[in-house]
Write an enzyme that holds these catalytic residues in place. Structure first.
Site, PDB file in Angstrom:
ATOM      1  N   LYS A  22     -85.985   6.652 -18.804  1.00 34.84           N
ATOM      2  CA  LYS A  22     -85.987   6.564 -20.269  1.00 34.84           C
ATOM      3  C   LYS A  22     -86.352   7.902 -20.903  1.00 34.84           C
ATOM      4  O   LYS A  22     -85.686   8.374 -21.831  1.00 34.84           O
ATOM      5  CB  LYS A  22     -86.999   5.500 -20.707  1.00 34.84           C
ATOM      6  CG  LYS A  22     -87.392   5.531 -22.184  1.00 34.84           C
ATOM      7  CD  LYS A  22     -88.528   4.554 -22.453  1.00 34.84           C
ATOM      8  CE  LYS A  22     -88.995   4.595 -23.899  1.00 34.84           C
ATOM      9  NZ  LYS A  22     -89.689   5.849 -24.258  1.00 34.84           N
ATOM     10  N   ASN A  23     -87.410   8.524 -20.422  1.00 38.94           N
ATOM     11  CA  ASN A  23     -87.906   9.738 -21.057  1.00 38.94           C
ATOM     12  C   ASN A  23     -87.040  10.964 -20.765  1.00 38.94           C
ATOM     13  O   ASN A  23     -87.223  12.000 -21.392  1.00 38.94           O
ATOM     14  CB  ASN A  23     -89.353  10.005 -20.624  1.00 38.94           C
ATOM     15  CG  ASN A  23     -90.310   8.982 -21.185  1.00 38.94           C
ATOM     16  OD1 ASN A  23     -90.047   8.362 -22.215  1.00 38.94           O
ATOM     17  ND2 ASN A  23     -91.430   8.773 -20.510  1.00 38.94           N
ATOM     18  N   ARG A  92     -89.601   6.238 -31.710  1.00 42.84           N
ATOM     19  CA  ARG A  92     -90.176   7.536 -32.014  1.00 42.84           C
ATOM     20  C   ARG A  92     -89.311   8.679 -31.499  1.00 42.84           C
ATOM     21  O   ARG A  92     -89.264   9.755 -32.106  1.00 42.84           O
ATOM     22  CB  ARG A  92     -91.575   7.628 -31.397  1.00 42.84           C
ATOM     23  CG  ARG A  92     -92.213   8.991 -31.640  1.00 42.84           C
ATOM     24  CD  ARG A  92     -93.598   9.105 -31.077  1.00 42.84           C
ATOM     25  NE  ARG A  92     -94.085  10.459 -31.257  1.00 42.84           N
ATOM     26  CZ  ARG A  92     -94.602  10.944 -32.374  1.00 42.84           C
ATOM     27  NH1 ARG A  92     -94.674  10.179 -33.429  1.00 42.84           N
ATOM     28  NH2 ARG A  92     -95.017  12.193 -32.455  1.00 42.84           N
ATOM     29  N   CYS A 116     -93.985   2.531 -30.335  1.00 39.57           N
ATOM     30  CA  CYS A 116     -95.150   1.750 -29.923  1.00 39.57           C
ATOM     31  C   CYS A 116     -96.403   2.167 -30.693  1.00 39.57           C
ATOM     32  O   CYS A 116     -96.570   3.318 -31.071  1.00 39.57           O
ATOM     33  CB  CYS A 116     -95.396   1.923 -28.428  1.00 39.57           C
ATOM     34  SG  CYS A 116     -94.135   1.158 -27.397  1.00 39.57           S
ATOM     35  N   ARG A 121    -100.132  10.099 -32.862  1.00 42.05           N
ATOM     36  CA  ARG A 121     -98.997  10.893 -32.423  1.00 42.05           C
ATOM     37  C   ARG A 121     -98.390  11.715 -33.573  1.00 42.05           C
ATOM     38  O   ARG A 121     -97.239  11.541 -33.942  1.00 42.05           O
ATOM     39  CB  ARG A 121     -97.924  10.008 -31.788  1.00 42.05           C
ATOM     40  CG  ARG A 121     -98.468   9.143 -30.674  1.00 42.05           C
ATOM     41  CD  ARG A 121     -97.399   8.617 -29.779  1.00 42.05           C
ATOM     42  NE  ARG A 121     -96.585   7.603 -30.405  1.00 42.05           N
ATOM     43  CZ  ARG A 121     -95.607   6.955 -29.788  1.00 42.05           C
ATOM     44  NH1 ARG A 121     -95.352   7.225 -28.518  1.00 42.05           N
ATOM     45  NH2 ARG A 121     -94.876   6.051 -30.398  1.00 42.05           N
ATOM     46  N   PRO A 122     -99.173  12.613 -34.173  1.00 39.46           N
ATOM     47  CA  PRO A 122     -98.660  13.386 -35.303  1.00 39.46           C
ATOM     48  C   PRO A 122     -97.507  14.293 -34.894  1.00 39.46           C
ATOM     49  O   PRO A 122     -97.401  14.703 -33.738  1.00 39.46           O
ATOM     50  CB  PRO A 122     -99.880  14.216 -35.736  1.00 39.46           C
ATOM     51  CG  PRO A 122    -100.727  14.318 -34.514  1.00 39.46           C
ATOM     52  CD  PRO A 122    -100.550  13.006 -33.805  1.00 39.46           C
ATOM     53  N   ASP A 124     -96.841  17.207 -36.561  1.00 38.61           N
ATOM     54  CA  ASP A 124     -97.031  18.510 -37.184  1.00 38.61           C
ATOM     55  C   ASP A 124     -96.629  19.652 -36.265  1.00 38.61           C
ATOM     56  O   ASP A 124     -96.134  20.693 -36.727  1.00 38.61           O
ATOM     57  CB  ASP A 124     -98.485  18.685 -37.644  1.00 38.61           C
ATOM     58  CG  ASP A 124     -99.483  18.544 -36.509  1.00 38.61           C
ATOM     59  OD1 ASP A 124     -99.418  17.515 -35.809  1.00 38.61           O
ATOM     60  OD2 ASP A 124    -100.316  19.447 -36.323  1.00 38.61           O
ATOM     61  N   LEU A 125     -96.814  19.481 -34.949  1.00 39.67           N
ATOM     62  CA  LEU A 125     -96.419  20.530 -34.008  1.00 39.67           C
ATOM     63  C   LEU A 125     -94.914  20.769 -34.048  1.00 39.67           C
ATOM     64  O   LEU A 125     -94.448  21.906 -33.968  1.00 39.67           O
ATOM     65  CB  LEU A 125     -96.846  20.171 -32.587  1.00 39.67           C
ATOM     66  CG  LEU A 125     -98.349  20.080 -32.310  1.00 39.67           C
ATOM     67  CD1 LEU A 125     -98.590  19.704 -30.854  1.00 39.67           C
ATOM     68  CD2 LEU A 125     -99.047  21.397 -32.630  1.00 39.67           C
ATOM     69  N   ASP A 305     -98.583   7.265 -19.482  1.00 41.32           N
ATOM     70  CA  ASP A 305     -97.708   6.096 -19.390  1.00 41.32           C
ATOM     71  C   ASP A 305     -98.049   5.206 -18.193  1.00 41.32           C
ATOM     72  O   ASP A 305     -97.671   4.032 -18.169  1.00 41.32           O
ATOM     73  CB  ASP A 305     -96.241   6.536 -19.286  1.00 41.32           C
ATOM     74  CG  ASP A 305     -95.653   6.917 -20.635  1.00 41.32           C
ATOM     75  OD1 ASP A 305     -96.329   6.722 -21.663  1.00 41.32           O
ATOM     76  OD2 ASP A 305     -94.514   7.415 -20.664  1.00 41.32           O
ATOM     77  N   ARG A 397     -87.694  -1.994 -24.189  1.00 42.80           N
ATOM     78  CA  ARG A 397     -87.471  -0.623 -24.659  1.00 42.80           C
ATOM     79  C   ARG A 397     -87.383   0.348 -23.488  1.00 42.80           C
ATOM     80  O   ARG A 397     -86.746   1.407 -23.606  1.00 42.80           O
ATOM     81  CB  ARG A 397     -88.603  -0.189 -25.598  1.00 42.80           C
ATOM     82  CG  ARG A 397     -88.582  -0.841 -26.973  1.00 42.80           C
ATOM     83  CD  ARG A 397     -89.572  -0.166 -27.909  1.00 42.80           C
ATOM     84  NE  ARG A 397     -89.327   1.267 -27.912  1.00 42.80           N
ATOM     85  CZ  ARG A 397     -90.283   2.188 -27.825  1.00 42.80           C
ATOM     86  NH1 ARG A 397     -91.554   1.826 -27.697  1.00 42.80           N
ATOM     87  NH2 ARG A 397     -89.974   3.465 -27.852  1.00 42.80           N
TER      88      ARG A 397
END
Length: 415
Positions: A22-23, A92, A116, A121-122, A124-125, A305, A397
């Protein structure tokens, strides 16, 4: 009520090929937007996040053909940079399209990403990095609009080795003029795989798997066919299920060098486990040894994970284990659901004290995120009686067919 039902107490025995990652597949699908032509991916997992990404890509003009586990994408006519809001709220990973769309059409419009509920999990980066490459960012509280007449290479140092931010920079850098250098880049296998894909498309990428990555596009991109690697988290989940249910399993189709920290952790828990380059064998008599400390950290450390399936396994341990979650603050919420099955887990801030009980019992529990849902299936595989997991859609998912996979090994699990 929609539930995933698991009758515990049945050993897991046999061989299973692990689905595609998935990732890995999601950022590679995003990267395909950069090429004005056809990209072919094989070993694509049939999971909800892939279907969601397909819907997004179709909405911006990509023509999609899906046959079995082979995905053909024709991005010749991409013109729109607006990502459908409903899809962003569901997944996301859609945020990684910012870099790709900026590079392809000079604009990207999205809302704040969902997925999820495992922490803040901002992003901004991501936004700071894209600004450093010449993008203008506008936010109104609900939507993010990024535009760039021409992206330029930049030297970017990330405050944290974020996987998503590293992916976005890689995609934007593929379309930028000049050299981009990422310092404190994420080193995860999924980053390595994305870099390998970009190299195959014709991008100069150096340093994949290290904390410094250098990207430069020197020529036109080319048509690419790429095989998605096996999913290391799915493999780890099934190993945990076999550990608590007992039995003997052999997993294939997984690149084990990406799983070193996880495989060593199973050894530390007393599992009889061995592996080659692309297969893993585990034998379990259901006796799980407690471990003094498990800390999640960026790769090559223990992956966040895998923390949830590991917590479920340690709930069966023969002593006290400590877990420290250092990535996503809400992952430890799983403890409350495992407690319904008889687990003794005390959470304080980002640490969990797991006092193994040797056995758990079936109960009605709720999946609150993807990995927690899978972890409840792990716990249920070794429990006495029936477990019903509510809101199991989260599991779909990331797991193509968790029910069929575990049934093929002798488990009793059904939707």
């Amino acid at each position: 009520m929609d539930t995933l039902n698991v009758q515990g107490g049945y050993p897991l025995t046999g061989e299973l090929k692990i689905q595609g990652s998935k990732n890995t597949v999601l950022p590679v699908m995003a990267a395909a937007v950069l090429y004005k032509g056809v990209t072919i991916l094989t070993n694509v997992p049939m999971i909800q996040d892939v279907y969601c990404m397909i819907h997004i890509l179709e909405a911006i003009g990509v023509k999609i053909a899906l046959s079995g586990h082979c995905l053909t994408m024709d991005a010749s006519l991409v013109e729109s940079g607006e990502i459908p809001m409903e899809d962003v709220k569901r997944m996301r990973s859609s945020i990684m399209l910012l870099g790709a769309l900026l590079g392809r059409v000079g604009e990207a419009v999205t809302s704040y990403p969902g997925g999820c509920t495992i922490g803040l999990r901002p992003i901004d980066l991501h936004l700071k990095a894209l600004e450093a490459m010449g993008a203008e960012i506008f936010e109104d509280g609900t939507k993010i609009r990024a535009s760039a007449r021409k992206l330029r290479g930049a030297h970017i140092r990330l405050d944290f080795p974020s996987v998503g931010a590293t992916e976005n920079i890689l995609l934007a850098a593929t379309a930028a003029k000049g050299v981009t250098v990422i310092d404190n880049a994420a080193r995860e296998p999924e980053i390595i795989e994305l870099c390998l894909f970009l190299q195959k498309m014709g991008v100069s990428v150096r340093g994949a798997g290290t904390s410094r990555i250098r990207i430069e596009r020197k020529k036109e991109l080319r048509q690419t066919s790429y095989q998605i690697t096996g999913d290391r988290i799915v493999a780890g989940t099934y190993l945990a299920a076999a550990a608590v249910a007992g039995g003997e399993v052999r997993l294939t189709g997984i690149y084990t060098p990406y799983m070193e920290s996880v495989l060593r952790a199973f050894q530390n828990c007393g599992c009889d486990i061995s592996w080659g380059k692309e297969e893993i064998a585990l034998r379990s008599d259901r006796r799980i040894r407690a471990v003094p400390w498990v800390k999640t950290s960026p790769y090559p450390g223990f992956p966040t994970d895998m923390q949830s399936p590991f917590m479920a396994m340690l709930a069966y341990g023969d002593g006290v284990s400590m877990i420290e979650e250092r990535i996503f603050e809400s992952r430890l919420n799983l403890a409350a659901q495992l407690a319904k099955m008889g687990a003794d887990i005390r959470v304080e801030e980002n640490r969990a004290r797991v006092a193994g009980q040797g056995r758990l019992h079936g109960a009605l529990v709720q999946a609150e995120d993807l990995r927690a849902g899978a972890a409840l299936a792990v716990a249920a595989a070794g429990a006495e009686g029936m477990t019903r997991i509510a809101d199991p859609g989260y599991i779909k998912r990331g797991y193509e067919s968790i029910d069929q996979d575990l049934r093929s090994l002798g488990g009793r699990i059904w939707w």
